[in-house]
Enzyme design. Structure first.
Site, mmCIF file in Angstrom:
data_model
loop_
_atom_site.group_PDB
_atom_site.id
_atom_site.type_symbol
_atom_site.label_atom_id
_atom_site.label_comp_id
_atom_site.label_asym_id
_atom_site.label_seq_id
_atom_site.Cartn_x
_atom_site.Cartn_y
_atom_site.Cartn_z
ATOM 1 N N HIS A 253 50.304 35.394 41.735
ATOM 2 C CA HIS A 253 51.535 35.044 41.036
ATOM 3 C C HIS A 253 52.209 36.328 40.561
ATOM 4 O O HIS A 253 51.600 37.400 40.555
ATOM 5 C CB HIS A 253 51.227 34.136 39.837
ATOM 6 N N ASP A 338 42.426 39.704 40.994
ATOM 7 C CA ASP A 338 42.508 38.644 40.008
ATOM 8 C C ASP A 338 42.451 37.294 40.718
ATOM 9 O O ASP A 338 43.002 37.132 41.817
ATOM 10 C CB ASP A 338 43.816 38.796 39.230
ATOM 11 N N GLU A 367 37.456 38.631 41.538
ATOM 12 C CA GLU A 367 37.093 37.853 40.356
ATOM 13 C C GLU A 367 36.602 36.487 40.830
ATOM 14 O O GLU A 367 37.390 35.613 41.197
ATOM 15 C CB GLU A 367 38.290 37.667 39.413
ATOM 16 N N HIS A 440 37.497 40.950 29.415
ATOM 17 C CA HIS A 440 38.711 40.539 28.709
ATOM 18 C C HIS A 440 38.898 39.027 28.707
ATOM 19 O O HIS A 440 39.745 38.507 27.976
ATOM 20 C CB HIS A 440 39.931 41.194 29.369
ATOM 21 N N ASP A 441 38.126 38.304 29.535
ATOM 22 C CA ASP A 441 38.288 36.859 29.675
ATOM 23 C C ASP A 441 37.246 36.051 28.914
ATOM 24 O O ASP A 441 37.325 34.819 28.889
ATOM 25 C CB ASP A 441 38.218 36.465 31.156
ATOM 26 N N ASP A 509 40.164 35.779 23.962
ATOM 27 C CA ASP A 509 41.487 36.383 23.850
ATOM 28 C C ASP A 509 42.242 35.764 22.669
ATOM 29 O O ASP A 509 42.308 34.544 22.559
ATOM 30 C CB ASP A 509 42.225 36.132 25.168
#
Length: 646
Positions: A253, A338, A367, A440-441, A509
């Protein structure tokens, strides 16, 4: 009737684990029955292969068949069928799907054994097999020279905004702390001292948000991070210290606020949301132009792209001056993709071809949160690590196994998950997998190891307000030391999320994305990372040696990293570099007793102190609660014993 097959033993399956195309595999089954079996066969992908009797041992008859892997990469699934003593039984994989010993069933097993068949020419970068990776969320690592700000400017000592009202009513993730390329460059000596040899950067392209997964311009970095020249300087200085740079590729995206979609007219371009004549219009799927379109997980700020659109593919991957090639020429050494499971296989193949044509030694990581060898996404089996697509993946399976073991203490379950990875992954992918503990996830490892609630059961406000009790925090730090030990001594590339070495905490997050705590000082976790980094550098077996899972009892895991006939898993010399690792994840002392002679070992020394621990072919010792020990074996003179490696 007793039946046994163990996919982790060469006696039953040779060679072990994933196999290249055009390879012969011997499969064996032992059957203990009163009468000689009427029928014994191996069922592979619904085809019956007769097994013939080879010999009898310890009251069991051993049956064997040989198969050859296909010429094209694929997955093979198998089980066994035995008819004897008036019974017709099946034998398949265990219910946990981990390989090793299986289970008997009356009908076709629900769980089948897997053989991963990968391209025989599949290779991955050696530098990644030897790497220690450090993940940086660029806005939150370090400020360097002044760069132009956009969004909401924050002070380094502040906490990230976490409520919509802090952004003016809508959660926009556009609060910035000003970390940039120059700040990372300033800290390269710090990273080198930590033992880091590769940096994985979350997205750096121009974007509206602080996470930058809403790409605004693939070709240029966010001005807050710096210029193209600043990135090139960072890459140049990193290479001087032996550090590679891995970028985040966000290709499923773009941002709605981008030069490609340009929904808000912020770019000097004709975006897809502005005109059907836009050069980017074919990238997107509109159900009603211009206000209704397909977006990533329903977020209108992230319109999905048609990855196989000819113009998009050429722009990102295959063109002479594609985005991928531009960044490689600027000094990047590879990409992490990603949401790889939302990218078509064909698109990933094109990315691989483009990357390897520009630099054969560049890396392509994906990922993928599950076992990448048998991942199914959107109803399709994926071919991520069969040799034509990814080099490897972010190893979330490893993370789940380690944190689950340290918080639950089930060593057998931990070894089961490790065995599954060792068995299912091609070694080229296994040894280049990013073995992370935090990212980060997900919540930071130290927070999870403090026995905190599942973040999904907490609101953002509850996550923000949660205070970890002092005794639980002390427990988490002791567990984290063990996590570092496991991370640094099992196959794969240890991957440190920025700040974990500084004992940073945080749920999901944005709490796991706080500015780096540079005032913390050296912690025990940091000291352990540095020590293990030095040990990995000294001992090749810890980087590319075979892995032998020895025992898992009462919370204690024992395994060995070793050479076979003086060679590592890739055929390179690794003589004398073997180590035995023992981890006690329980809160009580445990006694360990190992018969070393069965491994051809005469004595062992403490690897860190050099102290002789045992010289009588046995290792009997007490292991303190939440502790580890590392030993260097000394082999029986003039004997070369091949270790069964799994």
């Amino acid at each position: 009737m007793c039946i046994e097959h163990n996919s982790g033993k060469l006696f039953y399956r040779n060679p072990f684990g994933a196999c290249p195309t055009d390879t012969k595999i011997t499969l064996r089954l032992s059957v203990e029955s009163f009468e000689f079996p009427e029928k014994v066969c191996c069922i592979i992908d619904n085809a019956e292969i007769p097994m013939h009797f080879v010999f009898e041992t310890n009251g069991s008859r051993v049956f064997e068949c040989e198969i050859e892997t296909p010429s094209s990469p694929c997955l093979l699934f198998y089980c066994f069928f035995v008819c004897a003593d008036g019974n017709a039984l099946y034998y398949g994989n265990n219910s946990a799907h981990t390989g090793g010993l299986g289970e008997i069933s009356q009908g076709t097993p629900d769980s089948l054994y897997q053989i991963t068949v990968y391209d025989k020419n599949f290779t991955t970068p050696d530098w990644m097999k030897n790497a220690i990776v450090y993940q940086i969320f660029p806005d939150r690592f370090c400020r360097g020279k002044e760069t132009p700000f956009h969004g909401i400017e924050r002070k380094w000592e502040d906490e990230p905004f976490y409520r919509p009202d802090q952004f003016g009513g809508e959660y926009l993730s556009n609060d910035f702390f000003g970390g940039n390329f120059d700040g990372i460059k300033k800290k390269l000596p710090y990273l080198a001292d930590l033992g880091v040899t590769a940096i994985y950067l979350n997205p750096i392209s121009k974007a509206f948000s602080n996470h930058r997964y809403d790409t605004g311009d693939y070709e240029n970095p966010d001005e807050l991070l710096g210029s193209v020249e600043d990135f090139e300087e960072l890459s140049k200085e990193a290479k001087k210290l032996g550090i590679h740079i891995i970028l985040d590729g966000v290709f499923s995206h773009t941002g709605a606020d981008s030069k490609y979609f340009n929904k808000y007219n912020h770019y000097d371009s004709v975006g897809a949301a502005q005109s059907k004549d836009s050069p980017y219009y074919s990238w997107y799927n509109f159900s009603h132009f211009p206000d209704k379109y397909e977006s990533w997980w329903g977020f209108e700020t992230l319109p999905n792209v048609n990855e196989l659109d000819k113009n998009f593919t050429q722009y990102i991957a295959s063109g002479k001056h594609s985005v991928i090639k531009k960044w490689l020429r600027r000094g990047a050494d590879g990409f992490r993709l990603d949401v790889a499971d939302e990218l078509p296989d064909e698109f990933i193949k094109k990315l691989r071809t483009s990357i390897k044509s520009e630099n054969p030694d560049a890396l392509l990581i994906g990922e993928v949160w599950e076992d990448a060898s048998n991942k199914v996404s959107y109803g399709e089996k994926r071919a991520f690590i069969l040799g034509k697509e990814l080099d490897s993946v972010m190893n979330y399976v490893f993370k789940d196994a380690v944190l689950g073991y340290l918080t639950g203490g089930d060593a057998k379950q931990f070894f089961g998950k490790m065995h599954s990875l060792l068995e299912n992954y091609p070694k080229e992918s296994l040894y280049t997998a990013m073995n992370l503990l935090s990212s980060h996830d997900i919540p930071r490892a130290l927070t999870v190891l403090a026995d905190t609630p599942d973040f999904r059961t907490l609101t953002r406000q509850e996550q923000h307000d949660y205070v970890i009790p002092e005794d639980k925090l002390a427990l988490a730090k002791r567990r984290m030391v063990l996590a570092v030990c496991l991370q640094m001594t099992l196959p794969g590339a240890p991957t440190i999320y920025y700040g974990d070495e500084m004992e940073m905490l945080g749920f999901a997050d944005p709490f796991n994305r706080a500015p780096m705590d540079w005032g913390h000082g050296e912690s025990e976790i940091m000291r352990q990372i540095k020590m293990f980094a030095g040990l990995r550098k000294e001992k090749q077996a810890l980087r590319t040696g075979f892995c032998t899972l020895i025992s898992a009892e009462d919370g204690v895991a024992v395994y060995m990293r070793n050479a076979e006939d003086g060679k590592d898993a890739f055929g390179k010399s690794a003589a004398g570099d073997e180590v035995i690792i023992i981890v006690n994840a329980s809160s009580d002392s445990r006694f360990v007793s190992l018969n070393l002679s069965k491994y051809g070992i005469e004595s062992v020394r403490d690897t860190l102190s050099g102290e002789l621990i045992s010289d009588d072919h046995n290792l009997i010792m007490e292991l303190h609660p939440l502790s580890y020990r590392i030993f260097t074996p000394e082999r029986i003179s003039d004997k070369c014993t091949k270790i069964q490696s799994i």
